[in-house]
Design a protein around this motif. Sequence first.
Motif: not given
Length: 80
Positions: A75, A72-73, A68-69, A77-78
Amino acid sequence: MLPYIANAFPPQCSTYNVTLSVEHILLHCVRYREERRPLAVYCRGRGLPLKQTTLLGDEHPDVVDILMIYLTEANLIRKL
């Protein structure tokens, strides 16, 4: 990277010009190499292979936090 619902089938990786896939994003795309590094280090430190089944399977739930990190890092996740 366009979402699948954008009528861009099959979606293509703009870096590699190959069909975009979960495996490509998680393991191979050089665009996300730096963001993927902590995930690779985590797996290597625990003797786990860095492969799709390790990251997405039920056998190693501790990897999900690091995954998940990474998402997210990078970009990503969106875009899921």
